[in-house]
Design an enzyme around this catalytic site. Structure first.
Site: not given
Ligand code: DQA
Length: 139
Positions: A9-10, A17, A22, A72, A75, A78, A85, A96, A98-100, A105
């Site tokens: 998502p997002n 964003r 990011y 990725n 959210a 979490h 599963d 897995e 993550h950009i950040s 955080r």
């Molecule tokens: C994220 C980190 C997540 O906490 C956040 O909800 C995202 C992006 C990242 O790529 O840093 O949507 O996965």
């Protein structure tokens, strides 16, 4: 090799964003750079804002001879027992990413529901996290 990159998502809004977190690069640019760098790798891409669609896509990858998935989950990382599963149910490795650096955080980002099901975790390298994820699958 066939590798699927999946964004949750997002992440369709990358580039617009929260650029302070990011960056301003888009996923299109990231994918183009990866395809140029690794022309022999067939790179598939999927993004959805819907948890169940991500699970459907992961399951579909089992029928496509995918060598691994770079995920990725945004959210859902979490919160999602269902994604945990689904990752456990597939036979290929899931990395897995993550950009950040989620550990720098808010505390609610420090825990990942999916990490125990994934082969490994890469976070905090900006869009380069995807490249590192692809390379983790390439070996
Ligand atoms: C994220 C980190 C997540 O906490 C956040 O909800 C995202 C992006 C990242 O790529 O840093 O949507 O996965």
């Amino acid at each position: 090799m066939k590798i699927l990159i999946m964004n949750g998502p997002n992440l369709n809004l990358l580039g617009q964003r929260e650029p302070g977190i990011y960056g301003s690069g888009t996923m299109d640019d990231c994918l183009a750079a990866l395809r140029q760098r690794y022309p022999s790798v067939e790179l598939l891409y999927y993004q959805s804002n819907v948890e169940g669609f991500l699970i459907d896509r992961l399951q579909q990858a089992m029928t496509e001879g995918v060598d691994g998935v770079v995920l990725n989950a945004g959210a859902y990382t979490h919160t999602s027992v269902a994604l945990h599963d689904a990752i456990r149910a597939v036979k290929f490795p899931v990395i897995e990413v993550h950009i950040s650096n989620v550990h720098q955080r808010e505390e609610f980002r420090h825990h990942s529901m999916i990490s125990p099901a994934c082969r490994g975790v890469i976070c905090g390298f900006g869009l380069d996290s995807y490249r590192l994820g692809v390379e983790a699958i390439m070996g």
